[in-house]
Design a protein around this motif. Structure first.
Motif, PDB file in Angstrom:
ATOM      1  N   ALA A 256       2.253 -10.556  19.443  1.00 51.35           N
ATOM      2  CA  ALA A 256       2.391  -9.623  18.675  1.00 51.35           C
ATOM      3  C   ALA A 256       4.061  -9.400  18.125  1.00 51.35           C
ATOM      4  O   ALA A 256       3.951  -8.375  17.132  1.00 51.35           O
ATOM      5  CB  ALA A 256       1.835  -8.184  18.964  1.00 51.35           C
ATOM      6  N   TYR A 257       4.316 -10.293  18.000  1.00 49.01           N
ATOM      7  CA  TYR A 257       6.122  -9.988  17.790  1.00 49.01           C
ATOM      8  C   TYR A 257       6.594 -11.195  16.789  1.00 49.01           C
ATOM      9  O   TYR A 257       6.321 -12.415  17.039  1.00 49.01           O
ATOM     10  CB  TYR A 257       6.858 -10.447  19.033  1.00 49.01           C
ATOM     11  CG  TYR A 257       6.589  -9.047  19.575  1.00 49.01           C
ATOM     12  CD1 TYR A 257       7.005  -7.870  19.859  1.00 49.01           C
ATOM     13  CD2 TYR A 257       5.226  -9.260  21.053  1.00 49.01           C
ATOM     14  CE1 TYR A 257       6.395  -7.028  20.649  1.00 49.01           C
ATOM     15  CE2 TYR A 257       5.196  -8.459  21.347  1.00 49.01           C
ATOM     16  CZ  TYR A 257       5.278  -7.019  21.652  1.00 49.01           C
ATOM     17  OH  TYR A 257       4.959  -5.741  22.320  1.00 49.01           O
ATOM     18  N   GLU A 258       7.312 -11.098  15.702  1.00 45.91           N
ATOM     19  CA  GLU A 258       8.125 -11.816  15.621  1.00 45.91           C
ATOM     20  C   GLU A 258       9.262 -12.341  15.555  1.00 45.91           C
ATOM     21  O   GLU A 258      10.152 -11.425  16.145  1.00 45.91           O
ATOM     22  CB  GLU A 258       8.142 -12.069  13.929  1.00 45.91           C
ATOM     23  CG  GLU A 258       8.580 -12.729  12.837  1.00 45.91           C
ATOM     24  CD  GLU A 258       8.448 -12.743  10.883  1.00 45.91           C
ATOM     25  OE1 GLU A 258       8.969 -12.932  10.809  1.00 45.91           O
ATOM     26  OE2 GLU A 258       7.200 -11.610  11.170  1.00 45.91           O
ATOM     27  N   LEU A 259      10.123 -13.704  16.218  1.00 45.75           N
ATOM     28  CA  LEU A 259      11.435 -13.292  17.217  1.00 45.75           C
ATOM     29  C   LEU A 259      12.148 -14.257  16.025  1.00 45.75           C
ATOM     30  O   LEU A 259      12.556 -15.057  14.865  1.00 45.75           O
ATOM     31  CB  LEU A 259      10.809 -14.966  17.772  1.00 45.75           C
ATOM     32  CG  LEU A 259      12.130 -14.923  18.519  1.00 45.75           C
ATOM     33  CD1 LEU A 259      12.136 -13.402  19.655  1.00 45.75           C
ATOM     34  CD2 LEU A 259      12.387 -16.894  19.654  1.00 45.75           C
ATOM     35  N   ILE A 275      10.330  -8.711  15.656  1.00 49.26           N
ATOM     36  CA  ILE A 275       9.841  -6.731  15.086  1.00 49.26           C
ATOM     37  C   ILE A 275       8.299  -6.924  15.722  1.00 49.26           C
ATOM     38  O   ILE A 275       7.311  -8.966  15.920  1.00 49.26           O
ATOM     39  CB  ILE A 275       9.695  -8.210  13.352  1.00 49.26           C
ATOM     40  CG1 ILE A 275      10.833  -7.934  13.222  1.00 49.26           C
ATOM     41  CG2 ILE A 275       8.633  -6.741  13.086  1.00 49.26           C
ATOM     42  CD1 ILE A 275      12.083  -6.420  12.800  1.00 49.26           C
ATOM     43  N   GLN A 276       8.011  -6.093  15.533  1.00 46.43           N
ATOM     44  CA  GLN A 276       6.267  -5.766  16.455  1.00 46.43           C
ATOM     45  C   GLN A 276       5.808  -5.805  15.381  1.00 46.43           C
ATOM     46  O   GLN A 276       5.578  -5.048  14.246  1.00 46.43           O
ATOM     47  CB  GLN A 276       6.479  -4.577  17.441  1.00 46.43           C
ATOM     48  CG  GLN A 276       5.244  -4.475  18.255  1.00 46.43           C
ATOM     49  CD  GLN A 276       5.252  -3.326  18.768  1.00 46.43           C
ATOM     50  OE1 GLN A 276       5.745  -2.408  18.850  1.00 46.43           O
ATOM     51  NE2 GLN A 276       3.915  -3.517  19.475  1.00 46.43           N
ATOM     52  N   ARG A 277       5.398  -6.542  14.648  1.00 44.93           N
ATOM     53  CA  ARG A 277       4.394  -7.014  13.553  1.00 44.93           C
ATOM     54  C   ARG A 277       3.567  -5.753  13.693  1.00 44.93           C
ATOM     55  O   ARG A 277       3.510  -5.407  11.857  1.00 44.93           O
ATOM     56  CB  ARG A 277       4.021  -8.211  13.326  1.00 44.93           C
ATOM     57  CG  ARG A 277       4.523  -9.463  13.319  1.00 44.93           C
ATOM     58  CD  ARG A 277       3.815 -10.917  13.605  1.00 44.93           C
ATOM     59  NE  ARG A 277       3.194 -11.184  14.488  1.00 44.93           N
ATOM     60  CZ  ARG A 277       2.175 -12.110  14.370  1.00 44.93           C
ATOM     61  NH1 ARG A 277       2.120 -12.290  13.179  1.00 44.93           N
ATOM     62  NH2 ARG A 277       1.374 -11.646  15.500  1.00 44.93           N
ATOM     63  N   SER A 278       2.697  -5.107  14.249  1.00 49.21           N
ATOM     64  CA  SER A 278       2.335  -4.619  14.460  1.00 49.21           C
ATOM     65  C   SER A 278       2.319  -3.148  13.299  1.00 49.21           C
ATOM     66  O   SER A 278       2.036  -2.065  13.060  1.00 49.21           O
ATOM     67  CB  SER A 278       0.763  -3.893  15.693  1.00 49.21           C
ATOM     68  OG  SER A 278       1.423  -3.663  16.368  1.00 49.21           O
ATOM     69  N   LEU A 279       3.550  -2.831  14.107  1.00 48.34           N
ATOM     70  CA  LEU A 279       4.242  -1.142  14.025  1.00 48.34           C
ATOM     71  C   LEU A 279       5.413  -1.654  13.124  1.00 48.34           C
ATOM     72  O   LEU A 279       5.726  -0.745  12.600  1.00 48.34           O
ATOM     73  CB  LEU A 279       4.589  -0.950  15.253  1.00 48.34           C
ATOM     74  CG  LEU A 279       3.659  -0.359  16.374  1.00 48.34           C
ATOM     75  CD1 LEU A 279       4.571  -0.012  17.524  1.00 48.34           C
ATOM     76  CD2 LEU A 279       2.608   0.612  15.850  1.00 48.34           C
ATOM     77  N   GLY A 280       6.052  -2.836  12.618  1.00 47.72           N
ATOM     78  CA  GLY A 280       7.065  -2.773  11.473  1.00 47.72           C
ATOM     79  C   GLY A 280       7.971  -2.228  12.556  1.00 47.72           C
ATOM     80  O   GLY A 280       9.366  -1.897  11.990  1.00 47.72           O
TER      81      GLY A 280
END
Length: 463
Positions: A256-259, A275-280
């Motif tokens: 669920a994360y972008e490194l 970045i936690q993609r679902s929550l930005g």
């Protein structure tokens, strides 16, 4: 014994073994490609004669193999006769392809957890093995094409990894030297183009970086009728605005994360902004080094310890949002602290007495909450006191890695006996809440007097 296929086909024992001609080299290359497997005589016949097959083809193949054994000298016994064919027995350290593959895999594993210089050393070692196109004169033969394509793709990925490491090491000009020939040879490939654009920009060549993107965009539209990816378009816009930082735009998706870029490193791993993609939501992602993440004791206790620490609730504790383990790595996801560490702040001298006392009171409350939950921090030091954007202090890195490494005897030498260690840690005794009280006292002295001893893992969020 050593077989070399990354370039012309060669065989070595104490010295280089002379192979009589193309038939011997082809036989050796085929047997080495299928090392430790049986290659049938029928297959060898098909590979040896692409046109008319002679009447005595089987006899001739067996004669060729016999001569190859003789050419290999004392190591010729490695070619075993097995009912329907032959098998060449080789260990991974006896053929250059396997050694190359192992180093490529190692460089990929280290990419998230090691310093650029270490990665570059591994890449250089791998590239030193590469002498030319795999299988040399036989590279375009049907039996070799698939392996040649695989190996060439691995080498291309290795060159991209080298360029990314050079950018990480603030050496953009050297990255350009790697990337320019790669982009000429593979003009439609996006990753080397992205890295080249970044390297040009970081070398002070903003206009060239923008032109490189535009030429790539035109090429994509003309050749395949598509636009560049959204990530590359955003990189171009950021460069036009002059907003690109040091970090590479090469992004890694972890569930669920972008490194994103690396923000710190320590003995047990490195920390990236993410970045936690679902929550930005911005987060800090700690990647535990593979040698620790693969330790049996660590594997056995990791989830239990992480779950316990995630339940520590206090306004002055950096919250642990998530954790998981993959083969070779373990991950901890924490709140991203943009204000740096107490150690950073103390480089300019002590902080105001009232602020220091308020900070110590908050940290004491955080430790008290942890101790009530059965958690011992183990590594209370200025580098692990972090601040948010508003300057509020938090206690970070409730040492999962430190705790489990200590329990399994895997504590790196540079951590064991560090200046922040409590007396019981230095004596190798069981560590309890008193060790954290000792660490907090050292933090109080540092905050009030502006003195910071050399700390292991300094500057890492969650170090």
């Amino acid at each position: 014994m050593e077989i070399r296929l990354l370039g012309s086909t060669e065989a070595f024992d104490e010295s280089r073994r002379e192979l009589a001609g193309p038939t011997q080299r082809r036989l050796l290359a085929v047997l080495a490609l299928h090392r430790n497997e049986v290659v049938s005589v029928d297959s060898l016949i098909d590979l040896t004669w692409t046109g008319n097959v002679p009447d005595r083809a089987e006899h001739n193949v067996r004669s060729y193999v016999h001569r190859l054994r003789g050419a290999l000298g004392p190591t010729g016994h490695r070619i075993e006769t097995v009912e329907t064919g032959y098998r060449l027995s080789l260990g991974r350290d006896e053929i250059d392809i396997d050694r190359f593959d192992d180093l490529v895999s190692l460089s990929a594993r280290l990419q998230l957890t090691s310093e650029p210089t270490e990665i570059l050393e591994i890449i250089s070692e791998a590239e030193a093995i590469w002498r030319g196109r795999p299988f040399g004169e036989f590279a375009d033969e049907p039996w070799a094409r698939g392996e040649v394509a695989r190996l060439e793709e691995s080498r291309l990925a290795l060159q991209e990894r080298r360029a990314a490491a050079l950018l990480e090491a603030f050496r953009p000009e050297q990255a350009i030297a790697v990337l320019e020939p790669v982009t000429r040879e593979h003009p439609l490939r996006e990753q080397p183009r992205s890295l080249l654009i970044q390297a040009l920009y970081r070398s002070g060549r903003q206009a060239e970086a923008l032109r490189s993107f535009q030429s790539y965009r035109r090429l994509l539209i003309d050749e395949v009728g598509v636009e560049p990816s959204a990530e590359l378009v955003e990189l171009d816009r950021s460069i036009a605005r002059g907003e690109v930082g040091h970090a590479s735009s090469q992004r890694n998706v972890l569930g669920a994360y972008e490194l994103l870029e690396r923000i710190g490193s320590g003995a047990f791993g490195v920390v990236h902004r993410g970045i936690q993609r679902s929550l930005g939501r911005e987060v800090a992602i700690k990647v535990i080094r593979s040698e620790l993440a693969n330790n049996p004791d660590f594997i056995r206790h990791f989830e239990n310890e992480a779950s316990l620490i995630a339940r520590v609730e206090h306004p002055s504790v950096v919250p642990l949002y998530d954790y998981w383990r993959d083969p070779d790595r373990a991950y901890l996801v924490m709140r991203f602290m943009a204000g740096g560490s107490l150690q950073d702040r103390l480089e300019d001298g002590p902080i105001e007495a009232a602020d220091a006392l308020n900070l110590i009171e908050n940290l004491a409350g955080a430790l008290s909450a942890a101790h009530r939950a059965g958690v011992v921090h183990r590594d209370v030091k200025p580098a692990n006191v972090l601040f948010d954007e508003a300057g509020q202090g938090f206690l970070g890195d409730f040492g999962i890695a430190t705790d489990l490494a200590a329990s399994s005897g895997a504590v790196p030498a540079r951590i064991s006996g560090s200046p922040s260690s409590s007396p019981e840690q230095l004596r190798g005794e069981e560590v309890g809440p008193a060790a954290d009280v000792y660490g907090l006292a050292l933090v109080a002295v540092a905050a009030l007097h502006g003195t910071v001893r050399q700390q292991a893992g300094a500057g890492e969020q969650g170090g």
